[in-house]
Design a protein around this motif. Structure first.
Motif, mmCIF file in Angstrom:
data_model
loop_
_atom_site.group_PDB
_atom_site.id
_atom_site.type_symbol
_atom_site.label_atom_id
_atom_site.label_comp_id
_atom_site.label_asym_id
_atom_site.label_seq_id
_atom_site.Cartn_x
_atom_site.Cartn_y
_atom_site.Cartn_z
ATOM 1 N N PRO A 41 0.787 -1.224 0.000
ATOM 2 C CA PRO A 41 0.000 0.000 0.000
ATOM 3 C C PRO A 41 0.822 1.279 0.000
ATOM 4 O O PRO A 41 0.289 2.342 -0.211
ATOM 5 N N ASP A 42 2.137 1.199 0.203
ATOM 6 C CA ASP A 42 2.958 2.400 0.235
ATOM 7 C C ASP A 42 3.474 2.710 -1.167
ATOM 8 O O ASP A 42 4.428 2.103 -1.630
ATOM 9 N N THR A 43 2.826 3.654 -1.846
ATOM 10 C CA THR A 43 3.255 4.031 -3.192
ATOM 11 C C THR A 43 4.314 5.103 -3.172
ATOM 12 O O THR A 43 4.939 5.368 -4.186
ATOM 13 N N GLY A 44 4.509 5.758 -2.035
ATOM 14 C CA GLY A 44 5.476 6.834 -1.939
ATOM 15 C C GLY A 44 4.968 8.149 -2.513
ATOM 16 O O GLY A 44 5.713 9.101 -2.644
ATOM 17 N N VAL A 45 3.682 8.189 -2.872
ATOM 18 C CA VAL A 45 3.091 9.391 -3.466
ATOM 19 C C VAL A 45 1.857 9.764 -2.657
ATOM 20 O O VAL A 45 1.076 8.898 -2.274
ATOM 21 N N ASN A 46 1.698 11.062 -2.395
ATOM 22 C CA ASN A 46 0.466 11.531 -1.767
ATOM 23 C C ASN A 46 0.003 12.789 -2.489
ATOM 24 O O ASN A 46 0.632 13.229 -3.446
ATOM 25 N N THR B 160 -2.105 8.607 -13.753
ATOM 26 C CA THR B 160 -1.408 7.583 -12.972
ATOM 27 C C THR B 160 -0.876 8.168 -11.672
ATOM 28 O O THR B 160 -0.960 7.526 -10.620
ATOM 29 N N LEU B 161 -0.352 9.383 -11.720
ATOM 30 C CA LEU B 161 0.151 10.025 -10.499
ATOM 31 C C LEU B 161 -0.982 10.246 -9.509
ATOM 32 O O LEU B 161 -0.825 10.014 -8.299
ATOM 33 N N LEU B 162 -2.155 10.687 -9.999
ATOM 34 C CA LEU B 162 -3.314 10.861 -9.116
ATOM 35 C C LEU B 162 -3.746 9.531 -8.506
ATOM 36 O O LEU B 162 -4.068 9.458 -7.322
ATOM 37 N N ALA B 163 -3.750 8.479 -9.321
ATOM 38 C CA ALA B 163 -4.149 7.163 -8.817
ATOM 39 C C ALA B 163 -3.174 6.666 -7.750
ATOM 40 O O ALA B 163 -3.586 6.106 -6.730
ATOM 41 N N LYS B 164 -1.880 6.882 -7.975
ATOM 42 C CA LYS B 164 -0.884 6.483 -6.968
ATOM 43 C C LYS B 164 -1.049 7.304 -5.698
ATOM 44 O O LYS B 164 -0.867 6.789 -4.593
ATOM 45 N N ALA B 165 -1.416 8.579 -5.842
ATOM 46 C CA ALA B 165 -1.636 9.431 -4.666
ATOM 47 C C ALA B 165 -2.842 8.940 -3.872
ATOM 48 O O ALA B 165 -2.804 8.895 -2.639
ATOM 49 N N VAL B 166 -3.905 8.538 -4.556
ATOM 50 C CA VAL B 166 -5.092 8.002 -3.862
ATOM 51 C C VAL B 166 -4.715 6.739 -3.105
ATOM 52 O O VAL B 166 -5.064 6.580 -1.928
ATOM 53 N N ALA B 167 -4.002 5.832 -3.758
ATOM 54 C CA ALA B 167 -3.601 4.588 -3.100
ATOM 55 C C ALA B 167 -2.671 4.868 -1.928
ATOM 56 O O ALA B 167 -2.797 4.242 -0.864
ATOM 57 N N GLY B 168 -1.755 5.813 -2.093
ATOM 58 C CA GLY B 168 -0.831 6.151 -1.021
ATOM 59 C C GLY B 168 -1.532 6.784 0.169
ATOM 60 O O GLY B 168 -1.231 6.470 1.316
ATOM 61 N N GLY C 43 -3.812 3.998 1.728
ATOM 62 C CA GLY C 43 -3.134 2.792 2.200
ATOM 63 C C GLY C 43 -3.713 1.519 1.596
ATOM 64 O O GLY C 43 -3.858 0.507 2.271
ATOM 65 N N VAL C 44 -4.053 1.585 0.306
ATOM 66 C CA VAL C 44 -4.616 0.435 -0.401
ATOM 67 C C VAL C 44 -3.696 0.066 -1.553
ATOM 68 O O VAL C 44 -2.888 0.881 -2.004
ATOM 69 N N PRO C 45 -3.798 -1.170 -2.088
ATOM 70 C CA PRO C 45 -2.951 -1.566 -3.225
ATOM 71 C C PRO C 45 -3.229 -0.715 -4.463
ATOM 72 O O PRO C 45 -4.344 -0.246 -4.675
ATOM 73 N N PHE C 46 -2.211 -0.551 -5.279
ATOM 74 C CA PHE C 46 -2.304 0.227 -6.516
ATOM 75 C C PHE C 46 -2.222 -0.708 -7.704
ATOM 76 O O PHE C 46 -1.306 -1.510 -7.810
ATOM 77 N N ILE C 47 -3.194 -0.602 -8.609
ATOM 78 C CA ILE C 47 -3.202 -1.406 -9.829
ATOM 79 C C ILE C 47 -3.333 -0.446 -11.004
ATOM 80 O O ILE C 47 -4.304 0.301 -11.096
#
Length: 108
Positions: free
Chosen positions: A27-32, A81-89, A92-96
Motif C-alpha cells: 500500500p505504500d506508493t510513496g506518493v500523496n 497515474t500520479l493521481l491514482a498512486k496518490a489516492v492509493a498512497g 493505504g490500499v494496493p495500486f493497480i
C-alpha cells in the motif's frame, strides 16, 4: 540468422496479447496529494474516495456500497497515474495500473 528471433524483435509470439498491467500490492506508493501539482478539482473529488477507503464503516452505516474501483479518464500525459498512486498512497490500499486496451481485453 543467429538467435532465431524472428520478425517480432526476439519476442515470443505466444506472449502477444498478454496484459502488461502493473500491480503494486504494497500500500505504500510513496506518493500523496502533496506530490501532485495542479488538478485541484480532481484532487477534491478524490479526497472523498480516500475517505471512503479509509473509513468504509461510516459510509456502510448510511447504506453506501464500497466501489470496486475507480477509472480515471483523460488524454495522455495529464497525470492520471500520479493521481491514482496518490489516492492509493493516501488511503493505504494496493495500486493497480492498467491501460484501457488491457481492461477491455479482460472482458472480450
Amino acid at each position: 540468422m543467429p538467435g532465431g528471433g524472428g520478425g517480432m524483435g526476439g519476442q515470443n509470439p505466444m506472449n502477444m496479447g498478454k496484459a502488461k498491467s502493473e500491480i503494486q500490492m504494497t500500500p505504500d506508493t510513496g506518493v500523496n496529494f502533496d506530490d501532485v501539482a495542479g488538478c485541484d478539482g480532481a484532487k477534491l473529488e478524490l479526497v472523498e474516495v480516500v475517505d471512503f477507503l479509509k473509513q468504509p464503516e461510516l459510509y456502510n452505516a448510511n447504506g453506501c456500497r464500497i466501489p470496486r474501483g475507480v477509472i480515471l479518464d483523460g488524454p495522455p500525459g495529464t497525470g492520471k497515474t500520479l493521481l491514482a498512486k496518490a489516492v492509493a498512497g493516501e488511503a493505504g490500499v494496493p495500486f493497480i495500473s492498467i491501460a484501457a486496451s488491457e481492461f477491455v481485453e479482460m472482458f472480450v
